[in-house]
Design a protein around this motif. Sequence first.
Motif, mmCIF file in Angstrom:
data_model
loop_
_atom_site.group_PDB
_atom_site.id
_atom_site.type_symbol
_atom_site.label_atom_id
_atom_site.label_comp_id
_atom_site.label_asym_id
_atom_site.label_seq_id
_atom_site.Cartn_x
_atom_site.Cartn_y
_atom_site.Cartn_z
ATOM 1 N N GLY B 1 0.816 -1.201 0.000
ATOM 2 C CA GLY B 1 0.000 0.000 0.000
ATOM 3 C C GLY B 1 0.854 1.258 0.000
ATOM 4 N N ALA B 2 0.173 2.379 -0.062
ATOM 5 C CA ALA B 2 0.883 3.655 -0.077
ATOM 6 C C ALA B 2 1.647 3.852 1.214
ATOM 7 C CB ALA B 2 -0.126 4.780 -0.266
ATOM 8 N N VAL B 3 2.827 4.420 1.100
ATOM 9 C CA VAL B 3 3.666 4.660 2.276
ATOM 10 C C VAL B 3 4.203 6.069 2.243
ATOM 11 C CG1 VAL B 3 5.755 3.978 3.486
ATOM 12 C CG2 VAL B 3 4.322 2.236 2.454
ATOM 13 N N VAL B 4 4.135 6.704 3.377
ATOM 14 C CA VAL B 4 4.721 8.028 3.544
ATOM 15 C C VAL B 4 5.818 7.904 4.581
ATOM 16 C CG1 VAL B 4 4.306 10.392 4.309
ATOM 17 C CG2 VAL B 4 2.598 9.204 2.921
ATOM 18 N N SER B 5 7.002 8.337 4.219
ATOM 19 C CA SER B 5 8.157 8.237 5.106
ATOM 20 C C SER B 5 8.562 9.610 5.603
ATOM 21 C CB SER B 5 9.325 7.591 4.344
ATOM 22 O OG SER B 5 10.503 7.613 5.120
ATOM 23 N N GLN B 6 8.814 9.697 6.889
ATOM 24 C CA GLN B 6 9.181 10.977 7.488
ATOM 25 C C GLN B 6 10.497 10.816 8.246
ATOM 26 O OE1 GLN B 6 5.881 12.760 9.533
ATOM 27 N NE2 GLN B 6 7.156 14.296 10.537
ATOM 28 N N HIS B 7 11.352 11.840 8.135
ATOM 29 C CA HIS B 7 12.677 11.754 8.753
ATOM 30 C C HIS B 7 13.136 13.132 9.215
ATOM 31 C CE1 HIS B 7 16.768 10.273 9.363
ATOM 32 N NE2 HIS B 7 17.171 11.381 8.795
ATOM 33 N N PRO B 8 13.735 13.289 10.374
ATOM 34 C CA PRO B 8 14.004 12.246 11.356
ATOM 35 C C PRO B 8 12.773 11.953 12.223
ATOM 36 C CG PRO B 8 14.826 14.330 12.171
ATOM 37 C CD PRO B 8 14.255 14.600 10.805
ATOM 38 N N SER B 9 12.839 10.908 12.982
ATOM 39 C CA SER B 9 11.730 10.569 13.868
ATOM 40 C C SER B 9 11.825 11.354 15.175
ATOM 41 C CB SER B 9 11.719 9.076 14.160
ATOM 42 O OG SER B 9 12.939 8.680 14.770
ATOM 43 N N ARG B 10 13.050 11.751 15.483
ATOM 44 C CA ARG B 10 13.248 12.463 16.750
ATOM 45 C C ARG B 10 14.429 13.410 16.584
ATOM 46 N NH1 ARG B 10 11.560 10.205 21.739
ATOM 47 N NH2 ARG B 10 11.080 8.337 20.538
ATOM 48 N N VAL B 11 14.291 14.622 17.066
ATOM 49 C CA VAL B 11 15.402 15.570 16.992
ATOM 50 C C VAL B 11 15.360 16.495 18.195
ATOM 51 C CG1 VAL B 11 14.074 17.126 15.484
ATOM 52 C CG2 VAL B 11 16.566 17.287 15.541
ATOM 53 N N ILE B 12 16.550 16.718 18.729
ATOM 54 C CA ILE B 12 16.720 17.673 19.831
ATOM 55 C C ILE B 12 17.663 18.761 19.336
ATOM 56 C CG2 ILE B 12 17.497 17.999 22.205
ATOM 57 C CD1 ILE B 12 16.981 14.991 22.641
ATOM 58 N N CYS B 13 17.241 19.993 19.475
ATOM 59 C CA CYS B 13 18.096 21.079 19.005
ATOM 60 C C CYS B 13 18.113 22.202 20.032
ATOM 61 C CB CYS B 13 17.619 21.599 17.650
ATOM 62 S SG CYS B 13 16.071 22.507 17.711
ATOM 63 N N LYS B 14 19.080 23.057 19.878
ATOM 64 C CA LYS B 14 19.203 24.192 20.793
ATOM 65 C C LYS B 14 18.384 25.368 20.283
ATOM 66 C CE LYS B 14 23.675 23.074 22.824
ATOM 67 N NZ LYS B 14 25.046 23.563 23.132
ATOM 68 N N SER B 15 17.932 26.153 21.208
ATOM 69 C CA SER B 15 17.143 27.331 20.869
ATOM 70 C C SER B 15 17.921 28.223 19.910
ATOM 71 C CB SER B 15 16.801 28.082 22.153
ATOM 72 O OG SER B 15 15.906 29.134 21.897
ATOM 73 N N GLY B 16 17.259 28.692 18.876
ATOM 74 C CA GLY B 16 17.891 29.566 17.899
ATOM 75 C C GLY B 16 18.375 28.872 16.652
ATOM 76 N N THR B 17 18.459 27.564 16.689
ATOM 77 C CA THR B 17 18.906 26.816 15.510
ATOM 78 C C THR B 17 17.704 26.443 14.648
ATOM 79 O OG1 THR B 17 18.802 24.703 16.676
ATOM 80 C CG2 THR B 17 20.889 25.907 16.744
ATOM 81 N N SER B 18 18.003 25.932 13.456
ATOM 82 C CA SER B 18 16.942 25.526 12.528
ATOM 83 C C SER B 18 16.950 24.017 12.348
ATOM 84 C CB SER B 18 17.130 26.210 11.174
ATOM 85 O OG SER B 18 16.986 27.606 11.298
ATOM 86 N N VAL B 19 15.791 23.471 12.118
ATOM 87 C CA VAL B 19 15.644 22.030 11.963
ATOM 88 C C VAL B 19 14.831 21.743 10.703
ATOM 89 C CG1 VAL B 19 14.621 19.945 12.949
ATOM 90 C CG2 VAL B 19 15.724 21.626 14.433
ATOM 91 N N LYS B 20 15.317 20.793 9.918
ATOM 92 C CA LYS B 20 14.600 20.414 8.696
ATOM 93 C C LYS B 20 14.014 19.023 8.853
ATOM 94 C CE LYS B 20 16.197 21.265 4.492
ATOM 95 N NZ LYS B 20 16.971 21.171 3.244
ATOM 96 N N ILE B 21 12.749 18.883 8.494
ATOM 97 C CA ILE B 21 12.053 17.600 8.539
ATOM 98 C C ILE B 21 11.634 17.241 7.117
ATOM 99 C CG2 ILE B 21 10.093 16.324 9.495
ATOM 100 C CD1 ILE B 21 9.973 18.496 11.709
ATOM 101 N N GLU B 22 11.923 15.989 6.730
ATOM 102 C CA GLU B 22 11.605 15.547 5.376
ATOM 103 C C GLU B 22 10.398 14.617 5.356
ATOM 104 O OE1 GLU B 22 16.013 15.575 3.276
ATOM 105 O OE2 GLU B 22 14.990 13.682 3.647
ATOM 106 N N CYS B 23 9.614 14.730 4.326
ATOM 107 C CA CYS B 23 8.455 13.870 4.134
ATOM 108 C C CYS B 23 8.470 13.355 2.700
ATOM 109 C CB CYS B 23 7.174 14.656 4.396
ATOM 110 S SG CYS B 23 5.656 13.697 4.195
ATOM 111 N N ARG B 24 8.487 12.045 2.566
ATOM 112 C CA ARG B 24 8.545 11.445 1.232
ATOM 113 C C ARG B 24 7.380 10.488 1.010
ATOM 114 N NH1 ARG B 24 13.648 12.044 -1.114
ATOM 115 N NH2 ARG B 24 15.224 12.789 0.344
ATOM 116 N N SER B 25 6.800 10.558 -0.164
ATOM 117 C CA SER B 25 5.841 9.541 -0.566
ATOM 118 C C SER B 25 6.619 8.479 -1.331
ATOM 119 C CB SER B 25 4.736 10.148 -1.438
ATOM 120 O OG SER B 25 5.273 10.792 -2.580
#
Lengths: 111, 118
Positions: B1-25
């Motif tokens: 069936g259809a699958v959607v993948s997301q990465h990362p599953s967990r992230v810890i970052c410091k205040s002021g930094t940027s975080v990128k989350i990916e989503c793939r079909s």
Amino acid sequence: DQQVKQNSPSLSVQEGRISILNCDYTNSMFDYFLWYKKYPAEGPTFLISISSIKDKNEDGRFTVFLNKSAKHLSLHIVPSQPGDSAVYFCAALFGNEKLTFGTGTRLTIIP
Amino acid sequence: GAVVSQHPSRVICKSGTSVKIECRSLDFQATTMFWYRQFPKQSLMLMATSNEGSKATYEQGVEKDKFLINHASLTLSTLTVTSAHPEDSSFYICSARDPTGGESSPLHFGNGTRLTVT
């Protein structure tokens, strides 16, 4: 304005018995309803859906009932199994617009 | 069936930094993807609709300059939380609908990303 409501935040049911999860909505334009199951730290998984032109849809142990006049739908799980323990979200759709989710009900199946 | 993948599953970052989350079909092409956010004991709230090849559509109250969305291809959408603050700590989930399943085909969700900003 919560257009989709699940008034019971939690529910406990004995294994083997029937679990009934309820959902109410206010927007009469919704024409498609879905139930999702969610485990902690995971995304929701689609369970079952129903079109507004129907009043019942059944898939194995899962049955969804829709009462349009009461703007109410329910999900019946029978017999309940320990693996059914999760958070259940009902969601509503108007046309092909965005899903509107309820607040979820945590179901716990007691062995 | 259809699958959607997301990465990362967990992230810890410091205040002021940027975080990128990916989503793939993985099994289908999605011209539209959706980004949701869930606070503890609350419902999934739609943040924005990601449109391939054009600008994302943001829901009321969501800062588009803070939550940057890029839908560069038919199988990938990214959400970047810029200058993250502790109040951005949440569970972010992406979703997409397989267009071959018809208008009422259900949304398929990724497994979510737990973001913790310290």
